[in-house]
Design a protein around this motif. Sequence first.
Motif, PDB file in Angstrom:
ATOM      1  N   HIS A  74      -2.745 -11.990   2.326  1.00  0.00           N
ATOM      2  CA  HIS A  74      -2.212 -10.688   2.729  1.00  0.00           C
ATOM      3  C   HIS A  74      -1.683  -9.923   1.523  1.00  0.00           C
ATOM      4  O   HIS A  74      -1.843  -8.707   1.421  1.00  0.00           O
ATOM      5  N   HIS A  78      -2.930  -6.212   0.448  1.00  0.00           N
ATOM      6  CA  HIS A  78      -2.054  -5.037   0.384  1.00  0.00           C
ATOM      7  C   HIS A  78      -1.988  -4.461  -1.025  1.00  0.00           C
ATOM      8  O   HIS A  78      -1.921  -3.244  -1.199  1.00  0.00           O
ATOM      9  N   ARG A 243       1.946   1.248   5.618  1.00  0.00           N
ATOM     10  CA  ARG A 243       2.257  -0.167   5.532  1.00  0.00           C
ATOM     11  C   ARG A 243       3.764  -0.366   5.491  1.00  0.00           C
ATOM     12  O   ARG A 243       4.507   0.543   5.134  1.00  0.00           O
ATOM     13  N   SER A 244       4.189  -1.575   5.868  1.00  0.00           N
ATOM     14  CA  SER A 244       5.589  -1.958   5.783  1.00  0.00           C
ATOM     15  C   SER A 244       5.701  -3.102   4.789  1.00  0.00           C
ATOM     16  O   SER A 244       4.881  -4.026   4.802  1.00  0.00           O
ATOM     17  N   ALA A 282       4.013  -8.104   3.937  1.00  0.00           N
ATOM     18  CA  ALA A 282       3.697  -6.729   4.323  1.00  0.00           C
ATOM     19  C   ALA A 282       2.720  -6.728   5.494  1.00  0.00           C
ATOM     20  O   ALA A 282       2.021  -7.712   5.745  1.00  0.00           O
ATOM     21  N   ARG A 283       2.685  -5.602   6.184  1.00  0.00           N
ATOM     22  CA  ARG A 283       1.735  -5.469   7.288  1.00  0.00           C
ATOM     23  C   ARG A 283       1.362  -4.001   7.464  1.00  0.00           C
ATOM     24  O   ARG A 283       2.091  -3.106   7.035  1.00  0.00           O
ATOM     25  N   SER A 284       0.237  -3.776   8.092  1.00  0.00           N
ATOM     26  CA  SER A 284      -0.202  -2.417   8.381  1.00  0.00           C
ATOM     27  C   SER A 284       0.561  -1.890   9.584  1.00  0.00           C
ATOM     28  O   SER A 284       0.732  -2.593  10.589  1.00  0.00           O
TER      29      SER A 284
END
Length: 335
Positions: A74, A78, A243-244, A282-284
């Motif tokens: 991931h 990212h 993103r976060s 992180a994530r979308s």
Amino acid sequence: MTKNTQRVVEYQLVTEQINGKYAAKSLGKGNYASVYEAKATRPNGSEKLDVEEVVAAKLYLDDATDDYQDVFAHEIEHLKALGSHHHIIGLRRIHEEYPPSFVCETCGLVFHCAECPDCQSGLENGEFNRANPSLRCQGVQRHAFYKKHEDDLTKLASKRSCGHAGPVRFINFLFRPCIFMELLHLNLQEVLENLRTQKPQRGHSINRGDENDDNWRRQKFLMYIWILCQAAEGLAYVHQKERSHGDLSPENIMVKVDAPPYSYRFGAYPIHNTCLIDLGEARSLKDPCRTRPIRGKLNFVAPEKMIRQSSLPSSVQITPESGPFKVGGLSLIHI
């Protein structure tokens, strides 16, 4: 026809002597990766002159559990998606399978072992065993080499070009993902510790003021604010890319320190730049909310990330507001 003489950038881990023996120069270790200092050598247009850049190598650990493989993947995903930004850690190169690497304790030579010493066939990771990882050759006889077997280590080290027969120290025993990134000096926690104790952190120091001087105390306060403003700017860019970050904490806010002497005029601080690192959590923001085990410090975890997944309404999502909550936590705790 013009001959193409272009050369690719070469990356090599840096070594240092510890108690008279060489080892890779470590910059830190996390849950699933170690970070080492490395050197990037790139051509500058001249056949005889190369330009070197000191970078950081983030190398996946041999004994990291399977769930961290997704975290590492991931992070790479990212970093690629975010691209270049002056407040996000700069990506230099990605090795999906960095070969087994060793350091000769006698001379500091870093060498790789990608071939079987018995039959010269290519090596690959054996069946995963966290207690004692192994390598196997791809030849007919399928020779095996185990990390904790001294004879196997001696065989793998026998082809080093320096000719020494003394002990070696492994960096990674297995083929592992490795990210080469921009080198930064101190994280926010180390900056604060340096300013509090006036002791250098990892060989870097930014405190040159007198604690009894009102002007210095004012400048130090403004320096804190400046660091957090740059971190917030990087966070805003992450949100702009939908993103976060997911794990914003003092350890994941890094600064690059200018060389002394320093000039503490307003707006002129020894902090050259501030960057966000560690995007494995992180994530979308486009994805539906999926809670995962919390790996960050609870002081900096937004409330919505602490709700049990079983009680989380399907309409609730992790939003950009989770990041500013953490910046607010940093401000309250450290300023």
